[in-house]
Write an enzyme that holds these catalytic residues in place. Structure first.
Site, short mmCIF file in Angstrom:
data_model
loop_
_atom_site.label_atom_id
_atom_site.label_comp_id
_atom_site.label_asym_id
_atom_site.label_seq_id
_atom_site.Cartn_x
_atom_site.Cartn_y
_atom_site.Cartn_z
N LYS A 33 39.71 68.78 -78.15
CA LYS A 33 40.42 67.50 -78.08
C LYS A 33 39.48 66.35 -77.78
O LYS A 33 39.58 65.27 -78.39
CB LYS A 33 41.49 67.58 -76.99
CG LYS A 33 42.18 66.26 -76.68
CD LYS A 33 43.12 66.36 -75.51
CE LYS A 33 42.43 66.37 -74.17
NZ LYS A 33 41.91 65.01 -73.80
N ASN A 34 38.56 66.56 -76.84
CA ASN A 34 37.70 65.47 -76.39
C ASN A 34 36.60 65.11 -77.38
O ASN A 34 35.88 64.14 -77.17
CB ASN A 34 37.10 65.81 -75.03
CG ASN A 34 38.14 65.78 -73.92
OD1 ASN A 34 39.15 65.10 -74.03
ND2 ASN A 34 37.90 66.54 -72.86
N ARG A 104 43.13 56.98 -73.20
CA ARG A 104 41.95 56.13 -73.13
C ARG A 104 41.28 55.94 -74.49
O ARG A 104 40.18 55.38 -74.57
CB ARG A 104 40.96 56.71 -72.11
CG ARG A 104 41.51 56.70 -70.70
CD ARG A 104 40.52 57.21 -69.68
NE ARG A 104 39.37 56.35 -69.51
CZ ARG A 104 39.35 55.25 -68.77
NH1 ARG A 104 40.44 54.84 -68.14
NH2 ARG A 104 38.24 54.54 -68.66
N CYS A 128 45.46 60.61 -67.59
CA CYS A 128 45.95 61.32 -66.41
C CYS A 128 45.64 60.55 -65.14
O CYS A 128 44.60 59.89 -65.03
CB CYS A 128 45.31 62.71 -66.35
SG CYS A 128 45.78 63.76 -67.74
N ARG A 133 39.57 54.94 -63.03
CA ARG A 133 38.73 55.13 -64.21
C ARG A 133 38.52 53.76 -64.85
O ARG A 133 39.05 53.45 -65.92
CB ARG A 133 39.39 56.11 -65.18
CG ARG A 133 39.72 57.44 -64.53
CD ARG A 133 40.59 58.31 -65.39
NE ARG A 133 39.86 58.92 -66.48
CZ ARG A 133 40.42 59.68 -67.42
NH1 ARG A 133 41.72 59.91 -67.40
NH2 ARG A 133 39.70 60.21 -68.39
N ASP A 316 36.94 69.43 -65.53
CA ASP A 316 38.18 69.96 -66.08
C ASP A 316 38.30 71.48 -65.88
O ASP A 316 39.36 72.05 -66.20
CB ASP A 316 38.29 69.64 -67.57
CG ASP A 316 38.58 68.17 -67.83
OD1 ASP A 316 39.00 67.48 -66.89
OD2 ASP A 316 38.40 67.71 -68.97
N ILE A 338 33.29 64.03 -59.70
CA ILE A 338 33.52 63.17 -60.87
C ILE A 338 34.68 62.22 -60.64
O ILE A 338 34.58 61.02 -60.91
CB ILE A 338 33.76 64.02 -62.13
CG1 ILE A 338 32.60 65.01 -62.34
CG2 ILE A 338 33.93 63.14 -63.35
CD1 ILE A 338 31.24 64.37 -62.49
N ARG A 424 49.60 67.68 -74.26
CA ARG A 424 48.62 66.70 -74.73
C ARG A 424 47.35 67.38 -75.20
O ARG A 424 46.70 66.91 -76.14
CB ARG A 424 48.25 65.72 -73.60
CG ARG A 424 49.18 64.57 -73.40
CD ARG A 424 48.67 63.67 -72.29
NE ARG A 424 47.31 63.18 -72.57
CZ ARG A 424 46.55 62.55 -71.68
NH1 ARG A 424 47.00 62.34 -70.46
NH2 ARG A 424 45.35 62.14 -72.00
#
Length: 446
Positions: A33-34, A104, A128, A133, A316, A338, A424
């Site tokens: 996904k990222n 984002r 999220c 952020r 994650d 993070i 998601r």
């Protein structure tokens, strides 16, 4: 196909999970996904078609499809997991207000839109709720590259007569800011150097796609990314890497439930930190012709974990590991470096019987940027503790799988709401879990 925040406004269904069954068998990990959502944005940099394979059918992809279509791009599914994006013309320089807070991705569209039409009006990003952020790094970088930035209450308006290369020093190796600068720099006049850049595998995969499009990008060994701007980019075809977060989730599930699962498509090079953590706790792995198999190798024991930027332990991966540590003997410490507010989900785990205490100190390794700032960014996990099924509400994407994993481990049945967050980023989680023996059902909302 769903678009906009409507795709995130309500659960499609609840999950009912009865715990106690080890997961066994195989599961195929989906595309990352990222990486893929950013590669879809990168398609705006050319008028020619861009084809991306290994695309998961998830809510996040649906949202980006809607954004691209609103801007004037044609987006077609050419296969179950293949997508074609053609931005021959840009019909709109701004995204609709309905995308405010959706995710984002909109902020990453500034560079491509500046190159294509000279301006962009982007709603403020969301995603999220895991801590602050801010987008300061993004906007400061665009200013250095020659963009005028006008900040509005719910949006950002940027415009330029032409972006130029710049030397940009990131105070922190932000993934989003690095991606934003790369997307803005590939067609800028001159050379851009990103100092202290993020170098996650998903960023490298997007760079590989941009290189196929004709971009000139070098990743140096000292966290520098050097981009030499070119006049135009062409269309291309690209197969995205598999999702290392999903792979890690199923790996942790195999170990936590005392099962054995072959994760098809998992790559050891993407999971070295995760594999080391699982080994310390009691998990094992083996390479297979199609990926990696994960299993419980011995009784689970406590371990200390610290998240960090790549090549450190991915933030994650923290949530499923915390759940795994509730079943390990002894006191474990998890230090999150993070995001400053990523342990909120542990309150519901405590209600299931987990013994987790939060602490504002940096408890593993050196002090991090949250030291002495009153953020509860370390957790002490004592185990093993039996968990009992209960009603759970998912607060964010990655906590979602930790709750699913908790329900699989717990005695009794859990009902999970907030499933829209999990969906998601996870393709067909119910189908994949039930195929491995998990007792997971969906139920209508209300």
């Amino acid at each position: 196909m769903s678009t906009g925040t409507d795709a995130m406004s309500a659960d499609r269904h609840l999950y009912r999970i009865t715990g106690g069954m080890p997961l066994k068998g195989e599961v195929k990990v989906s595309g990352a996904k990222n990486a893929i959502t950013k590669q879809m944005v990168a398609a705006l940099l050319t008028e020619e078609p861009v084809r991306i394979a290994n695309v998961p059918r998830i809510v996040e992809v649906d949202l980006v499809v809607g954004m691209l279509q609103q801007l004037g791009a044609t987006v077609d599914w050419t296969g179950r997991h293949e997508i074609r994006v053609e931005a021959g013309t840009i019909a709109d320089s701004g995204l609709a207000e309905r995308y405010t807070g959706a995710n984002r991705i909109p902020i990453l569209m500034m560079g491509p839109l500046l190159h294509r039409v000279g301006e962009a009006v982007i709603p403020l990003p969301g995603g999220c709720q895991i801590g602050k952020r801010p987008i300061d790094y993004h906007l400061d970088a665009l200013r250095q590259m020659g963009a005028e930035v006008i900040e509005q209450p719910t949006a950002v308006h940027v415009r330029t007569t032409g972006l130029v290369g710049a030397h940009i020093e990131l105070a922190f190796p932000s993934v989003g800011a690095t991606e934003n600068i790369v997307l803005a720099a590939v067609l800028a006049r001159g050379t851009t150097v990103i100092h202290n850049a993020a170098i996650e595998p998903e960023i490298i995969d997007t760079i590989l796609m941009l290189q196929k499009m004709g971009a000139l990008i070098e990743v140096q060994t000292d966290r520098r990314i050097v981009i030499e701007g070119v006049k135009r980019l062409r269309g291309t075809g690209h197969t995205a890497i598999t999702d290392r977060v999903e792979a890690a989730s199923f790996a942790a599930a195999a170990v936590a439930t005392g099962g054995s699962v072959e994760v098809i498509g998992a790559r050891q090079t993407d999971l070295t930190g995760l594999i080391n953590s699982l080994h310390r706790i009691g998990g094992g792995f083996a390479e297979t012709p199609r990926g990696l198999a994960f299993y419980r190798a011995r009784d689970l024991t406590a371990a200390n974990i610290r998240t960090d930027v790549h090549p450190g332990l991915l933030t994650d991966w923290q949530q499923p590991l915390v759940l795994l540590l509730t079943q390990a003997k002894g006191a474990s410490i998890v230090h999150e470096t993070i995001y400053e507010d990523r342990f909120g989900y542990t309150e519901q785990l405590r209600q299931m019987g987990a013994r987790i205490e939060l602490n504002t100190a940096c408890l593993v390794g050196d002090s991090c940027r949250f030291a002495n700032r009153d953020h509860a960014h370390s957790a002490v996990v004592n185990g093993p503790t039996p968990l009992t099924g209960r009603d759970l509400e998912i607060p964010d994407l990655r906590a979602g799988f930790a709750f699913v994993l908790a329900a699989l481990v717990a005695e009794g049945t859990s009902t999970i709401s907030g499933t829209r967050y999990l969906e998601r980023g996870y393709e067909d989680p119910v189908g994949k879990l039930t195929a491995m023996g998990g007792q997971v059902e969906t139920a209508p909302v209300g």
